[in-house]
Design a protein around this motif. Structure first.
Motif, PDB file in Angstrom:
ATOM      1  N   VAL A 124      21.361 -19.176  51.213  1.00 31.28           N
ATOM      2  CA  VAL A 124      20.408 -18.065  51.163  1.00 31.28           C
ATOM      3  C   VAL A 124      19.323 -18.348  50.133  1.00 31.28           C
ATOM      4  CG1 VAL A 124      20.126 -15.613  50.624  1.00 31.28           C
ATOM      5  CG2 VAL A 124      22.047 -16.374  52.030  1.00 31.28           C
ATOM      6  N   GLU A 125      19.690 -18.897  48.986  1.00 31.54           N
ATOM      7  CA  GLU A 125      18.671 -19.225  47.981  1.00 31.54           C
ATOM      8  C   GLU A 125      17.675 -20.251  48.522  1.00 31.54           C
ATOM      9  OE1 GLU A 125      18.172 -20.249  43.272  1.00 31.54           O
ATOM     10  OE2 GLU A 125      20.097 -20.694  44.215  1.00 31.54           O
ATOM     11  N   ALA A 126      18.160 -21.229  49.246  1.00 31.80           N
ATOM     12  CA  ALA A 126      17.259 -22.219  49.847  1.00 31.80           C
ATOM     13  C   ALA A 126      16.287 -21.552  50.809  1.00 31.80           C
ATOM     14  CB  ALA A 126      18.068 -23.304  50.556  1.00 31.80           C
ATOM     15  N   LYS A 127      16.754 -20.593  51.596  1.00 31.21           N
ATOM     16  CA  LYS A 127      15.880 -19.868  52.531  1.00 31.21           C
ATOM     17  C   LYS A 127      14.867 -19.011  51.793  1.00 31.21           C
ATOM     18  CE  LYS A 127      19.217 -19.750  56.307  1.00 31.21           C
ATOM     19  NZ  LYS A 127      20.055 -18.918  57.170  1.00 31.21           N
ATOM     20  N   VAL A 128      15.322 -18.325  50.750  1.00 30.29           N
ATOM     21  CA  VAL A 128      14.428 -17.488  49.946  1.00 30.29           C
ATOM     22  C   VAL A 128      13.308 -18.335  49.354  1.00 30.29           C
ATOM     23  CG1 VAL A 128      14.318 -16.186  47.759  1.00 30.29           C
ATOM     24  CG2 VAL A 128      16.099 -15.655  49.444  1.00 30.29           C
ATOM     25  N   GLU A 129      13.667 -19.474  48.786  1.00 27.30           N
ATOM     26  CA  GLU A 129      12.664 -20.343  48.180  1.00 27.30           C
ATOM     27  C   GLU A 129      11.761 -20.996  49.222  1.00 27.30           C
ATOM     28  OE1 GLU A 129      14.783 -22.801  45.352  1.00 27.30           O
ATOM     29  OE2 GLU A 129      14.799 -21.140  43.908  1.00 27.30           O
ATOM     30  N   ALA A 130      12.292 -21.282  50.405  1.00 28.12           N
ATOM     31  CA  ALA A 130      11.472 -21.837  51.489  1.00 28.12           C
ATOM     32  C   ALA A 130      10.417 -20.834  51.950  1.00 28.12           C
ATOM     33  CB  ALA A 130      12.356 -22.259  52.668  1.00 28.12           C
ATOM     34  N   LEU A 131      10.696 -19.560  51.768  1.00 23.57           N
ATOM     35  CA  LEU A 131       9.730 -18.515  52.115  1.00 23.57           C
ATOM     36  C   LEU A 131       8.703 -18.292  51.007  1.00 23.57           C
ATOM     37  CD1 LEU A 131      12.149 -15.961  53.792  1.00 23.57           C
ATOM     38  CD2 LEU A 131      10.332 -17.276  54.920  1.00 23.57           C
ATOM     39  N   PHE A 157      21.896 -14.501  42.103  1.00 26.66           N
ATOM     40  CA  PHE A 157      20.536 -14.762  41.649  1.00 26.66           C
ATOM     41  C   PHE A 157      19.685 -13.583  42.081  1.00 26.66           C
ATOM     42  CE2 PHE A 157      20.277 -16.526  45.942  1.00 26.66           C
ATOM     43  CZ  PHE A 157      19.031 -16.115  46.388  1.00 26.66           C
ATOM     44  N   TYR A 158      18.503 -13.491  41.509  1.00 26.44           N
ATOM     45  CA  TYR A 158      17.556 -12.431  41.842  1.00 26.44           C
ATOM     46  C   TYR A 158      16.244 -13.061  42.291  1.00 26.44           C
ATOM     47  CZ  TYR A 158      20.477  -9.162  39.133  1.00 26.44           C
ATOM     48  OH  TYR A 158      21.496  -8.380  38.652  1.00 26.44           O
ATOM     49  N   PHE A 159      15.443 -12.270  43.016  1.00 25.13           N
ATOM     50  CA  PHE A 159      14.058 -12.639  43.300  1.00 25.13           C
ATOM     51  C   PHE A 159      13.286 -11.356  43.570  1.00 25.13           C
ATOM     52  CE2 PHE A 159      15.834 -12.414  47.536  1.00 25.13           C
ATOM     53  CZ  PHE A 159      14.794 -11.973  48.360  1.00 25.13           C
ATOM     54  N   TYR A 160      11.958 -11.442  43.451  1.00 27.35           N
ATOM     55  CA  TYR A 160      11.091 -10.307  43.762  1.00 27.35           C
ATOM     56  C   TYR A 160      10.499 -10.509  45.148  1.00 27.35           C
ATOM     57  CZ  TYR A 160      11.384  -8.842  38.915  1.00 27.35           C
ATOM     58  OH  TYR A 160      11.843  -8.415  37.701  1.00 27.35           O
ATOM     59  N   ASP A 161      10.533  -9.448  45.970  1.00 27.01           N
ATOM     60  CA  ASP A 161       9.926  -9.549  47.294  1.00 27.01           C
ATOM     61  C   ASP A 161       8.408  -9.384  47.180  1.00 27.01           C
ATOM     62  OD1 ASP A 161       9.320  -6.798  47.176  1.00 27.01           O
ATOM     63  OD2 ASP A 161      10.705  -6.244  48.777  1.00 27.01           O
ATOM     64  N   ALA A 162       7.713  -9.404  48.294  1.00 23.99           N
ATOM     65  CA  ALA A 162       6.252  -9.334  48.301  1.00 23.99           C
ATOM     66  C   ALA A 162       5.716  -8.021  47.734  1.00 23.99           C
ATOM     67  CB  ALA A 162       5.746  -9.538  49.733  1.00 23.99           C
ATOM     68  N   ASP A 163       6.528  -6.968  47.706  1.00 24.88           N
ATOM     69  CA  ASP A 163       6.110  -5.680  47.159  1.00 24.88           C
ATOM     70  C   ASP A 163       6.531  -5.504  45.702  1.00 24.88           C
ATOM     71  OD1 ASP A 163       4.861  -4.667  49.503  1.00 24.88           O
ATOM     72  OD2 ASP A 163       6.859  -4.283  50.334  1.00 24.88           O
ATOM     73  N   GLY A 164       7.153  -6.519  45.108  1.00 20.23           N
ATOM     74  CA  GLY A 164       7.576  -6.432  43.725  1.00 20.23           C
ATOM     75  C   GLY A 164       8.934  -5.797  43.519  1.00 20.23           C
ATOM     76  N   VAL A 165       9.677  -5.569  44.597  1.00 21.85           N
ATOM     77  CA  VAL A 165      11.024  -5.019  44.487  1.00 21.85           C
ATOM     78  C   VAL A 165      11.978  -6.165  44.168  1.00 21.85           C
ATOM     79  CG1 VAL A 165      12.901  -3.858  45.727  1.00 21.85           C
ATOM     80  CG2 VAL A 165      10.526  -3.137  46.087  1.00 21.85           C
ATOM     81  N   GLU A 166      12.799  -5.970  43.134  1.00 22.73           N
ATOM     82  CA  GLU A 166      13.756  -7.011  42.773  1.00 22.73           C
ATOM     83  C   GLU A 166      14.973  -6.938  43.690  1.00 22.73           C
ATOM     84  OE1 GLU A 166      15.232  -9.024  38.708  1.00 22.73           O
ATOM     85  OE2 GLU A 166      15.631  -6.871  38.844  1.00 22.73           O
ATOM     86  N   ILE A 167      15.384  -8.084  44.197  1.00 20.71           N
ATOM     87  CA  ILE A 167      16.542  -8.172  45.087  1.00 20.71           C
ATOM     88  C   ILE A 167      17.569  -9.089  44.440  1.00 20.71           C
ATOM     89  CG2 ILE A 167      17.358  -8.896  47.374  1.00 20.71           C
ATOM     90  CD1 ILE A 167      14.520  -8.168  48.397  1.00 20.71           C
TER      91      ILE A 167
END
Length: 81
Positions: free
Chosen positions: A42-49, A65-75
């Motif tokens: 999943v992390e590889a897919k998130v980073e590929a996007l 792990f965490y990441f921010y989506d395009a709207d700034g929401v932390e996932i």
């Protein structure tokens, strides 16, 4: 399976700028949590996007792990052992 972490901060009018993170996010939502079977895939897919992962941790009973989506929401993405 997943969850939503909701927090009411000190600013009930939510006038904090969108760029501010964590407990000051608009609408009072801290982050979304998603449980996955294969964290690394999943992390590889998130980073590929084009998203940047951060705050990696191993803890009992899993990893995350965490990441921010395009709207700034932390996932938060978590895999339980």
């Amino acid at each position: 399976m997943g969850y939503v972490a909701v927090y009411r901060g000190p600013d009930p009018d939510q006038t904090v700028p969108k760029a501010d993170a964590s407990y000051q996010t608009r609408g009072g939502m801290n982050h979304l949590g998603v449980v996955v079977d294969d964290l690394d895939a999943v992390e590889a897919k998130v980073e590929a996007l084009g998203f940047k992962s951060h705050r990696h941790a191993d803890y009992d009973p899993g990893r995350r792990f965490y990441f921010y989506d395009a709207d700034g929401v932390e996932i938060e993405v978590v895999q339980y052992d």
